[in-house]
Write a protein that holds these residues in place. Sequence first.
Motif, PDB file in Angstrom:
ATOM      1  N   THR A   1       2.703  -8.820   7.778  1.00 25.49           N
ATOM      2  CA  THR A   1       2.592  -7.417   7.404  1.00 25.49           C
ATOM      3  C   THR A   1       3.504  -6.541   8.257  1.00 25.49           C
ATOM      4  OG1 THR A   1       0.779  -6.980   8.940  1.00 25.49           O
ATOM      5  CG2 THR A   1       0.179  -7.742   6.743  1.00 25.49           C
ATOM      6  N   TRP A   2       3.900  -5.402   7.696  1.00 25.22           N
ATOM      7  CA  TRP A   2       4.679  -4.413   8.437  1.00 25.22           C
ATOM      8  C   TRP A   2       4.538  -3.066   7.745  1.00 25.22           C
ATOM      9  CZ3 TRP A   2       6.550  -7.876   5.016  1.00 25.22           C
ATOM     10  CH2 TRP A   2       7.406  -7.424   4.018  1.00 25.22           C
ATOM     11  N   GLY A   3       4.813  -2.012   8.497  1.00 26.39           N
ATOM     12  CA  GLY A   3       4.692  -0.646   7.989  1.00 26.39           C
ATOM     13  C   GLY A   3       3.672   0.128   8.799  1.00 26.39           C
ATOM     14  N   ALA A   4       3.081   1.141   8.178  1.00 23.68           N
ATOM     15  CA  ALA A   4       2.134   2.018   8.871  1.00 23.68           C
ATOM     16  C   ALA A   4       0.827   1.288   9.180  1.00 23.68           C
ATOM     17  CB  ALA A   4       1.853   3.248   8.019  1.00 23.68           C
ATOM     18  N   LYS A   5       0.391   1.383  10.419  1.00 16.48           N
ATOM     19  CA  LYS A   5      -0.838   0.715  10.851  1.00 16.48           C
ATOM     20  C   LYS A   5      -2.039   1.162  10.024  1.00 16.48           C
ATOM     21  CE  LYS A   5      -3.792   0.069  14.880  1.00 16.48           C
ATOM     22  NZ  LYS A   5      -3.988   0.359  16.295  1.00 16.48           N
TER      23      LYS A   5
ATOM     24  N   GLY B   1      -2.507  -0.750   6.699  1.00 15.62           N
ATOM     25  CA  GLY B   1      -2.450  -2.203   6.708  1.00 15.62           C
ATOM     26  C   GLY B   1      -1.205  -2.837   7.278  1.00 15.62           C
ATOM     27  N   GLY B   2      -0.299  -2.034   7.803  1.00 18.12           N
ATOM     28  CA  GLY B   2       0.956  -2.566   8.310  1.00 18.12           C
ATOM     29  C   GLY B   2       0.847  -3.450   9.535  1.00 18.12           C
ATOM     30  N   GLU B   3      -0.276  -3.398  10.224  1.00 17.23           N
ATOM     31  CA  GLU B   3      -0.447  -4.254  11.395  1.00 17.23           C
ATOM     32  C   GLU B   3      -1.570  -5.260  11.181  1.00 17.23           C
ATOM     33  OE1 GLU B   3      -0.540  -2.330  15.156  1.00 17.23           O
ATOM     34  OE2 GLU B   3       1.339  -1.299  14.813  1.00 17.23           O
ATOM     35  N   GLY B   4      -1.789  -5.655   9.938  1.00 17.46           N
ATOM     36  CA  GLY B   4      -2.827  -6.631   9.633  1.00 17.46           C
ATOM     37  C   GLY B   4      -2.613  -7.960  10.308  1.00 17.46           C
ATOM     38  N   THR B   5      -1.352  -8.364  10.449  1.00 16.75           N
ATOM     39  CA  THR B   5      -1.053  -9.643  11.072  1.00 16.75           C
ATOM     40  C   THR B   5      -1.554  -9.665  12.505  1.00 16.75           C
ATOM     41  OG1 THR B   5       0.915  -9.797   9.689  1.00 16.75           O
ATOM     42  CG2 THR B   5       0.780 -11.301  11.543  1.00 16.75           C
ATOM     43  N   LYS B   6      -1.432  -8.552  13.204  1.00 14.16           N
ATOM     44  CA  LYS B   6      -1.895  -8.494  14.592  1.00 14.16           C
ATOM     45  C   LYS B   6      -3.418  -8.528  14.661  1.00 14.16           C
ATOM     46  CE  LYS B   6       2.050  -5.905  16.298  1.00 14.16           C
ATOM     47  NZ  LYS B   6       2.522  -4.639  16.831  1.00 14.16           N
ATOM     48  N   ASN B   7      -4.080  -7.781  13.787  1.00 16.08           N
ATOM     49  CA  ASN B   7      -5.531  -7.666  13.828  1.00 16.08           C
ATOM     50  C   ASN B   7      -6.254  -8.873  13.242  1.00 16.08           C
ATOM     51  OD1 ASN B   7      -5.096  -5.115  14.874  1.00 16.08           O
ATOM     52  ND2 ASN B   7      -5.209  -4.138  12.896  1.00 16.08           N
ATOM     53  N   LEU B   8      -5.638  -9.561  12.296  1.00 18.49           N
ATOM     54  CA  LEU B   8      -6.271 -10.674  11.600  1.00 18.49           C
ATOM     55  C   LEU B   8      -5.496 -11.969  11.773  1.00 18.49           C
ATOM     56  CD1 LEU B   8      -6.991  -8.810   8.255  1.00 18.49           C
ATOM     57  CD2 LEU B   8      -8.691  -9.546   9.890  1.00 18.49           C
ATOM     58  N   ALA B   9      -4.824 -12.127  12.870  1.00 19.69           N
ATOM     59  CA  ALA B   9      -3.927 -13.266  13.063  1.00 19.69           C
ATOM     60  C   ALA B   9      -4.565 -14.595  12.677  1.00 19.69           C
ATOM     61  CB  ALA B   9      -3.421 -13.301  14.495  1.00 19.69           C
ATOM     62  N   ASP B  10      -5.778 -14.849  13.111  1.00 20.78           N
ATOM     63  CA  ASP B  10      -6.429 -16.117  12.795  1.00 20.78           C
ATOM     64  C   ASP B  10      -6.838 -16.198  11.323  1.00 20.78           C
ATOM     65  OD1 ASP B  10      -6.168 -16.865  15.433  1.00 20.78           O
ATOM     66  OD2 ASP B  10      -8.180 -16.193  15.983  1.00 20.78           O
ATOM     67  N   THR B  11      -7.261 -15.095  10.764  1.00 26.78           N
ATOM     68  CA  THR B  11      -7.785 -15.086   9.400  1.00 26.78           C
ATOM     69  C   THR B  11      -6.705 -15.252   8.342  1.00 26.78           C
ATOM     70  OG1 THR B  11      -9.509 -13.599  10.177  1.00 26.78           O
ATOM     71  CG2 THR B  11      -9.235 -13.780   7.811  1.00 26.78           C
ATOM     72  N   ILE B  12      -5.552 -14.614   8.521  1.00 28.21           N
ATOM     73  CA  ILE B  12      -4.515 -14.681   7.481  1.00 28.21           C
ATOM     74  C   ILE B  12      -3.293 -15.501   7.907  1.00 28.21           C
ATOM     75  CG2 ILE B  12      -5.243 -12.571   6.315  1.00 28.21           C
ATOM     76  CD1 ILE B  12      -2.987 -11.077   7.737  1.00 28.21           C
ATOM     77  N   ALA B  13      -3.467 -16.325   8.933  1.00 26.43           N
ATOM     78  CA  ALA B  13      -2.366 -17.170   9.404  1.00 26.43           C
ATOM     79  C   ALA B  13      -2.161 -18.392   8.530  1.00 26.43           C
ATOM     80  CB  ALA B  13      -2.614 -17.601  10.846  1.00 26.43           C
ATOM     81  N   SER B  14      -3.164 -18.718   7.702  1.00 23.78           N
ATOM     82  CA  SER B  14      -3.032 -19.870   6.806  1.00 23.78           C
ATOM     83  C   SER B  14      -4.097 -19.790   5.715  1.00 23.78           C
ATOM     84  CB  SER B  14      -3.199 -21.175   7.588  1.00 23.78           C
ATOM     85  OG  SER B  14      -4.506 -21.268   8.109  1.00 23.78           O
TER      86      SER B  14
ATOM     87  N   THR C   1       0.873  -1.159   0.000  1.00 22.97           N
ATOM     88  CA  THR C   1       0.000   0.000   0.000  1.00 22.97           C
ATOM     89  C   THR C   1       0.921   1.222   0.000  1.00 22.97           C
ATOM     90  OG1 THR C   1      -0.100   0.058   2.416  1.00 22.97           O
ATOM     91  CG2 THR C   1      -1.833  -1.194   1.279  1.00 22.97           C
ATOM     92  N   GLN C   2       0.385   2.376   0.235  1.00 22.43           N
ATOM     93  CA  GLN C   2       1.191   3.594   0.232  1.00 22.43           C
ATOM     94  C   GLN C   2       2.351   3.522   1.223  1.00 22.43           C
ATOM     95  OE1 GLN C   2      -1.099   7.082   1.098  1.00 22.43           O
ATOM     96  NE2 GLN C   2       0.551   8.465   0.528  1.00 22.43           N
ATOM     97  N   ASN C   3       2.114   2.974   2.419  1.00 24.46           N
ATOM     98  CA  ASN C   3       3.132   2.979   3.464  1.00 24.46           C
ATOM     99  C   ASN C   3       3.290   1.650   4.190  1.00 24.46           C
ATOM    100  OD1 ASN C   3       3.849   5.806   3.252  1.00 24.46           O
ATOM    101  ND2 ASN C   3       1.844   6.237   4.100  1.00 24.46           N
ATOM    102  N   SER C   4       2.893   0.548   3.569  1.00 28.86           N
ATOM    103  CA  SER C   4       2.977  -0.762   4.219  1.00 28.86           C
ATOM    104  C   SER C   4       3.272  -1.848   3.193  1.00 28.86           C
ATOM    105  CB  SER C   4       1.660  -1.104   4.912  1.00 28.86           C
ATOM    106  OG  SER C   4       1.336  -0.150   5.879  1.00 28.86           O
ATOM    107  N   PHE C   5       3.712  -2.990   3.707  1.00 33.78           N
ATOM    108  CA  PHE C   5       3.937  -4.175   2.881  1.00 33.78           C
ATOM    109  C   PHE C   5       3.219  -5.366   3.505  1.00 33.78           C
ATOM    110  CE2 PHE C   5       7.836  -1.690   2.009  1.00 33.78           C
ATOM    111  CZ  PHE C   5       7.838  -1.703   0.620  1.00 33.78           C
TER     112      PHE C   5
END
Length: 195
Positions: A113-117, A120-133, A98-102
Amino acid sequence: PGKSGNLFYNDYAFAAKTASSEVITWGNSTMGGDSSAVADKLKNVSSIFSNSQAFAVIKSDGSVVTWGNSDAGGDSTSVASDLNGVDDNKDVTKIASTQNSFAALRKDGSVITWGAKSTGGEGTKNLADTIASGVNDLYSNMSAFAAVKADGTVATWGYSTFGGDSTSVANKISNKSHAEFLATTDISSTGSAFA
């Protein structure tokens, strides 16, 4: 951010992949134009990706190296152990930005994910169960990400008005038990929306 042949660019800098799979950078030094801090790691590069202020590469061993504005994904130390290429099953196969995240898709179907929250940079934290597999593919626009899962469901995160919040269409894209659900196979995006 964009690409032309083996030349990649963001809003402030350029990165070129050489015939020997190394990377040369120039432009605004704090936005990716100076890669000297990671220069020794920019060998055996398979792919280069950019957002507006940073760069990320996938190396032939499946690891990821980043540089540029640390607040925009140029610093991936918080997720470095997830991007190190040590476990073949967790090698990174694709990066979306995205503009400021990967966001990185790994062989095992998980997303890191990482970058600006806000983008989308903190998607892994917010969607851990959904995008973990189970993720088959990743998509992005300027400020949000979308992931298509193997079961045809879609997970979204990032800036809500750019598609990061898909609750208004949840029955169609993520609630498999709902009569309106249709399995998704592909996503297209504009700068601020998904279809």
